[in-house]
Design a protein around this motif. Structure first.
Motif, PDB file in Angstrom:
ATOM      1  N   LYS A   1      49.921  38.790  34.139  1.00 17.81           N
ATOM      2  CA  LYS A   1      48.499  38.762  33.777  1.00 17.81           C
ATOM      3  C   LYS A   1      48.288  39.410  32.410  1.00 17.81           C
ATOM      4  O   LYS A   1      47.509  38.922  31.591  1.00 17.81           O
TER       5      LYS A   1
ATOM      6  N   ASP B   1      39.285  42.512  33.649  1.00 12.87           N
ATOM      7  CA  ASP B   1      40.657  42.236  34.097  1.00 12.87           C
ATOM      8  C   ASP B   1      41.667  43.130  33.378  1.00 12.87           C
ATOM      9  O   ASP B   1      42.629  43.609  33.981  1.00 12.87           O
TER      10      ASP B   1
ATOM     11  N   GLU C   1      41.617  46.581  34.849  1.00 13.05           N
ATOM     12  CA  GLU C   1      42.358  46.616  36.112  1.00 13.05           C
ATOM     13  C   GLU C   1      43.863  46.742  35.858  1.00 13.05           C
ATOM     14  O   GLU C   1      44.548  47.499  36.534  1.00 13.05           O
TER      15      GLU C   1
END
Length: 123
Positions: free
Chosen positions: A17, A58, A61
């Motif tokens: 990610k 995101d 995170e």
């Protein structure tokens, strides 16, 4: 490189990610720098704030285990930040991501690779 315990390491999914979002942040930062050059005090529209915050959320995170997240803020979607504010915030995220990469990516056992929970440093 600091010695990280395996529980401190990111997972392969977090690294994937991270690598997916890094060029997106770089692109957003480049665009916001261009907007800021043209009109530093220009205000972002709600759509831009929404899109940027989705990306920043995101990234926050991903970086959640890092102490730098205490200093990473999302864009204020109520007061709508100026272009220069967005550049500052995006730049802070970029710096935190650079630190993350330095901490967990390196040359180990003859190859450049990420240190992850699934693939920790071996001697």
């Amino acid at each position: 490189m600091s010695k990280a315990r395996n529980t401190d390491l990111p997972t392969e999914a977090i690294v994937a990610k991270f690598e997916m979002l890094t060029p997106m942040l770089d692109s957003a930062l480049l665009e916001m720098r261009e907007f800021s050059k043209k009109k530093q005090d220009g205000v972002l529209n709600p759509l831009k704030v929404k899109v940027l915050n989705r990306l920043l959320y995101d990234l926050k995170e991903i970086l959640s285990a890092d102490p730098s997240t205490e200093y990473l803020d999302l864009l204020d979607d109520e007061s709508l930040p100026q272009n220069s504010d967005a550049v500052l915030i995006l730049g802070q995220f970029r710096a935190a991501m650079d630190q993350f990469r330095i901490k967990y990516f390196g040359y180990y056992n003859g190859t450049h690779r990420w240190l992850t929970v699934e693939n920790p440093k071996t001697y």
